[in-house]
Write a protein that holds these residues in place. Structure first.
Motif, PDB file in Angstrom:
ATOM      1  N   GLY A   2       0.804  -1.097   0.073  1.00 49.86           N
ATOM      2  CA  GLY A   2       0.017  -0.086  -0.076  1.00 49.86           C
ATOM      3  C   GLY A   2       0.947   1.315   0.183  1.00 49.86           C
ATOM      4  N   ARG A   3       1.977   1.212   0.848  1.00 53.02           N
ATOM      5  CA  ARG A   3       3.065   2.377   0.934  1.00 53.02           C
ATOM      6  C   ARG A   3       3.689   2.513  -0.614  1.00 53.02           C
ATOM      7  NH1 ARG A   3       8.013   3.473   1.576  1.00 53.02           N
ATOM      8  NH2 ARG A   3       8.525   1.320   1.869  1.00 53.02           N
ATOM      9  N   LEU A   4       3.855   1.728  -1.071  1.00 51.86           N
ATOM     10  CA  LEU A   4       4.500   1.838  -2.582  1.00 51.86           C
ATOM     11  C   LEU A   4       3.816   2.116  -3.502  1.00 51.86           C
ATOM     12  CD1 LEU A   4       6.873  -1.401  -2.316  1.00 51.86           C
ATOM     13  CD2 LEU A   4       7.463   1.160  -2.027  1.00 51.86           C
ATOM     14  N   LEU A   5       2.178   1.759  -3.519  1.00 52.53           N
ATOM     15  CA  LEU A   5       1.262   2.150  -4.559  1.00 52.53           C
ATOM     16  C   LEU A   5       0.801   3.519  -4.336  1.00 52.53           C
ATOM     17  CD1 LEU A   5      -0.568  -1.169  -5.064  1.00 52.53           C
ATOM     18  CD2 LEU A   5       1.506  -0.182  -6.402  1.00 52.53           C
ATOM     19  N   ARG A   6       0.910   4.012  -3.129  1.00 50.87           N
ATOM     20  CA  ARG A   6       0.288   5.333  -3.040  1.00 50.87           C
ATOM     21  C   ARG A   6       0.930   6.313  -3.765  1.00 50.87           C
ATOM     22  NH1 ARG A   6       1.790   6.094   3.011  1.00 50.87           N
ATOM     23  NH2 ARG A   6       3.926   6.752   2.855  1.00 50.87           N
ATOM     24  N   LYS A   7      -0.010   7.544  -4.353  1.00 52.11           N
ATOM     25  CA  LYS A   7       0.735   8.324  -5.256  1.00 52.11           C
ATOM     26  C   LYS A   7       1.148   9.625  -4.542  1.00 52.11           C
ATOM     27  CE  LYS A   7      -1.536   6.278  -8.941  1.00 52.11           C
ATOM     28  NZ  LYS A   7      -2.480   6.260 -10.083  1.00 52.11           N
ATOM     29  N   TRP A   8       0.903   9.638  -3.282  1.00 57.12           N
ATOM     30  CA  TRP A   8       1.348  11.098  -2.548  1.00 57.12           C
ATOM     31  C   TRP A   8       2.582  10.695  -1.879  1.00 57.12           C
ATOM     32  CZ3 TRP A   8       1.245   9.986   2.785  1.00 57.12           C
ATOM     33  CH2 TRP A   8       0.305   8.907   3.056  1.00 57.12           C
ATOM     34  N   LYS A   9       3.366  11.528  -1.290  1.00 54.87           N
ATOM     35  CA  LYS A   9       4.650  11.341  -0.934  1.00 54.87           C
ATOM     36  C   LYS A   9       4.901  11.973   0.658  1.00 54.87           C
ATOM     37  CE  LYS A   9       6.926  11.851  -5.345  1.00 54.87           C
ATOM     38  NZ  LYS A   9       6.060  12.197  -6.122  1.00 54.87           N
ATOM     39  N   PRO A  10       5.351  11.316   1.381  1.00 57.36           N
ATOM     40  CA  PRO A  10       5.438  11.710   2.845  1.00 57.36           C
ATOM     41  C   PRO A  10       6.608  12.561   3.059  1.00 57.36           C
ATOM     42  CG  PRO A  10       6.186   9.636   2.757  1.00 57.36           C
ATOM     43  CD  PRO A  10       5.591   9.816   1.480  1.00 57.36           C
TER      44      PRO A  10
ATOM     45  N   LYS B 266      -6.573  26.527  -8.349  1.00 55.00           N
ATOM     46  CA  LYS B 266      -5.617  27.208  -9.057  1.00 55.00           C
ATOM     47  C   LYS B 266      -4.067  26.240  -8.916  1.00 55.00           C
ATOM     48  CE  LYS B 266      -7.537  31.676  -7.850  1.00 55.00           C
ATOM     49  NZ  LYS B 266      -7.580  32.789  -6.972  1.00 55.00           N
ATOM     50  N   ALA B 267      -4.064  25.459  -8.037  1.00 54.69           N
ATOM     51  CA  ALA B 267      -2.724  24.845  -7.692  1.00 54.69           C
ATOM     52  C   ALA B 267      -2.563  23.480  -8.126  1.00 54.69           C
ATOM     53  CB  ALA B 267      -2.532  25.006  -6.162  1.00 54.69           C
ATOM     54  N   LYS B 268      -3.230  23.052  -9.184  1.00 50.43           N
ATOM     55  CA  LYS B 268      -2.930  21.741  -9.517  1.00 50.43           C
ATOM     56  C   LYS B 268      -1.694  21.163  -9.977  1.00 50.43           C
ATOM     57  CE  LYS B 268      -7.643  20.305 -10.625  1.00 50.43           C
ATOM     58  NZ  LYS B 268      -8.724  19.487 -11.479  1.00 50.43           N
ATOM     59  N   ASP B 269      -0.849  22.291 -10.414  1.00 48.87           N
ATOM     60  CA  ASP B 269       0.401  21.722 -10.767  1.00 48.87           C
ATOM     61  C   ASP B 269       1.541  22.350  -9.799  1.00 48.87           C
ATOM     62  OD1 ASP B 269      -0.215  20.635 -13.179  1.00 48.87           O
ATOM     63  OD2 ASP B 269      -0.120  22.645 -14.196  1.00 48.87           O
ATOM     64  N   LEU B 270       1.004  23.061  -8.651  1.00 41.50           N
ATOM     65  CA  LEU B 270       2.142  23.390  -7.673  1.00 41.50           C
ATOM     66  C   LEU B 270       1.997  22.235  -6.574  1.00 41.50           C
ATOM     67  CD1 LEU B 270       0.675  26.768  -6.658  1.00 41.50           C
ATOM     68  CD2 LEU B 270       3.006  26.288  -7.730  1.00 41.50           C
ATOM     69  N   PRO B 271       2.912  22.201  -5.880  1.00 38.97           N
ATOM     70  CA  PRO B 271       3.103  21.317  -4.844  1.00 38.97           C
ATOM     71  C   PRO B 271       2.226  21.708  -3.860  1.00 38.97           C
ATOM     72  CG  PRO B 271       5.438  22.154  -5.213  1.00 38.97           C
ATOM     73  CD  PRO B 271       4.266  22.913  -5.954  1.00 38.97           C
ATOM     74  N   VAL B 272       1.536  20.432  -3.234  1.00 38.28           N
ATOM     75  CA  VAL B 272       0.394  20.838  -2.153  1.00 38.28           C
ATOM     76  C   VAL B 272       0.797  19.986  -0.959  1.00 38.28           C
ATOM     77  CG1 VAL B 272      -2.057  20.769  -1.654  1.00 38.28           C
ATOM     78  CG2 VAL B 272      -1.416  21.314  -3.841  1.00 38.28           C
TER      79      VAL B 272
ATOM     80  N   ALA C 191      -7.647  12.497   2.460  1.00 34.31           N
ATOM     81  CA  ALA C 191      -7.454  13.848   1.752  1.00 34.31           C
ATOM     82  C   ALA C 191      -6.495  14.088   0.808  1.00 34.31           C
ATOM     83  CB  ALA C 191      -7.129  15.232   3.070  1.00 34.31           C
ATOM     84  N   ALA C 192      -5.294  13.391   0.853  1.00 30.72           N
ATOM     85  CA  ALA C 192      -4.319  13.269  -0.198  1.00 30.72           C
ATOM     86  C   ALA C 192      -4.798  12.402  -1.507  1.00 30.72           C
ATOM     87  CB  ALA C 192      -3.014  12.687   0.352  1.00 30.72           C
ATOM     88  N   ASN C 193      -5.365  11.407  -1.035  1.00 29.85           N
ATOM     89  CA  ASN C 193      -6.069  10.696  -2.040  1.00 29.85           C
ATOM     90  C   ASN C 193      -6.995  11.423  -2.788  1.00 29.85           C
ATOM     91  OD1 ASN C 193      -4.476   8.238  -1.428  1.00 29.85           O
ATOM     92  ND2 ASN C 193      -5.981   7.505   0.015  1.00 29.85           N
ATOM     93  N   ARG C 194      -7.864  12.091  -2.019  1.00 33.21           N
ATOM     94  CA  ARG C 194      -8.975  12.924  -3.045  1.00 33.21           C
ATOM     95  C   ARG C 194      -8.195  13.786  -3.814  1.00 33.21           C
ATOM     96  NH1 ARG C 194     -13.069  15.309   1.175  1.00 33.21           N
ATOM     97  NH2 ARG C 194     -14.018  15.853  -0.593  1.00 33.21           N
ATOM     98  N   LEU C 195      -7.019  14.644  -3.344  1.00 38.04           N
ATOM     99  CA  LEU C 195      -6.228  15.546  -4.388  1.00 38.04           C
ATOM    100  C   LEU C 195      -5.795  14.965  -5.661  1.00 38.04           C
ATOM    101  CD1 LEU C 195      -4.382  17.680  -1.731  1.00 38.04           C
ATOM    102  CD2 LEU C 195      -5.986  18.571  -3.119  1.00 38.04           C
ATOM    103  N   ILE C 196      -5.371  13.592  -5.402  1.00 35.83           N
ATOM    104  CA  ILE C 196      -4.743  12.739  -6.495  1.00 35.83           C
ATOM    105  C   ILE C 196      -5.776  12.648  -7.499  1.00 35.83           C
ATOM    106  CG2 ILE C 196      -3.768  10.624  -7.155  1.00 35.83           C
ATOM    107  CD1 ILE C 196      -1.735  12.417  -5.780  1.00 35.83           C
ATOM    108  N   LYS C 197      -7.027  11.997  -7.110  1.00 34.55           N
ATOM    109  CA  LYS C 197      -8.273  11.798  -7.624  1.00 34.55           C
ATOM    110  C   LYS C 197      -8.560  12.940  -8.512  1.00 34.55           C
ATOM    111  CE  LYS C 197     -11.423   8.628  -6.863  1.00 34.55           C
ATOM    112  NZ  LYS C 197     -12.409   7.817  -5.831  1.00 34.55           N
ATOM    113  N   ALA C 198      -8.491  14.140  -7.910  1.00 33.28           N
ATOM    114  CA  ALA C 198      -9.033  15.342  -8.499  1.00 33.28           C
ATOM    115  C   ALA C 198      -7.929  16.003  -9.471  1.00 33.28           C
ATOM    116  CB  ALA C 198      -9.120  16.561  -7.357  1.00 33.28           C
ATOM    117  N   GLY C 199      -6.866  15.228  -9.754  1.00 28.95           N
ATOM    118  CA  GLY C 199      -5.789  15.681 -10.925  1.00 28.95           C
ATOM    119  C   GLY C 199      -4.622  16.462 -10.410  1.00 28.95           C
ATOM    120  N   PHE C 200      -4.423  16.431  -8.983  1.00 26.49           N
ATOM    121  CA  PHE C 200      -3.226  16.990  -8.421  1.00 26.49           C
ATOM    122  C   PHE C 200      -1.835  16.265  -8.773  1.00 26.49           C
ATOM    123  CE2 PHE C 200      -6.704  19.541  -6.715  1.00 26.49           C
ATOM    124  CZ  PHE C 200      -6.257  20.662  -6.356  1.00 26.49           C
TER     125      PHE C 200
END
Length: 148
Positions: free
Chosen positions: A35-43, A95-101, A114-123
């Motif tokens: 699960g840690r390897l497959l998530r798209k957000w970074k700690p 406005k921040a889809k390409d900025l680091p969030v 919340a991080a998964n929701r951002l990924i799903k929204a195209g961040f």
């Protein structure tokens, strides 16, 4: 090694509960790592967030309760209640889809969804501060207080 392999079936049949517990723990560890390897957000560690702030201009969103946010937060973080967090409709986020969030909360435990929701929204650049504001304070980094 041969001796161990010959005694293993006897050990397993004599200690089934111990072997079952070992198998359950092993499966849980493997599932957690996959699960840690497959998530798209970074700690991020507090030092990693400091580096990101110094080289980029990340949008830092603190999802803590407003009382916790007012006590202490990462300087420059904007407070958004978790119940009102919607990456699709919030102006700052759209406005921040390409900025680091960077998502932060009190202890770093509640921001994965919340991080998964951002990924799903195209961040594309989503980060989470491991340990949240608590880790930031423990690293003796400056905090801001109040509503801003």
């Amino acid at each position: 090694m041969n001796d161990i392999m010959q005694k293993l079936p006897a050990f397993a049949s004599n200690h089934t509960a111990l072997v079952a517990a070992f198998v359950v723990i092993l499966i849980a560890l493997i599932a957690g790592e996959v699960g840690r390897l497959l998530r798209k957000w970074k700690p991020l560690t507090p030092a990693g967030l400091t580096q990101l702030i110094n080289r980029d201009t990340p949008l830092i969103i603190d999802l803590s309760a407003s009382a916790d946010y007012e006590k202490a937060h990462v300087p420059g973080a904007k407070n958004v209640a978790m119940s009102q967090f919607d990456p699709e409709t919030q102006k700052d986020l759209s406005k921040a889809k390409d900025l680091p969030v960077v998502l932060v909360d009190k202890d770093g435990r509640g921001v994965g969804k919340a991080a998964n929701r951002l990924i799903k929204a195209g961040f594309t650049k989503v980060f989470v501060l491991d340990g949240g504001t608590y880790a930031w304070q423990t690293a003796q980094l400056p905090v801001a207080k109040g509503k801003k």
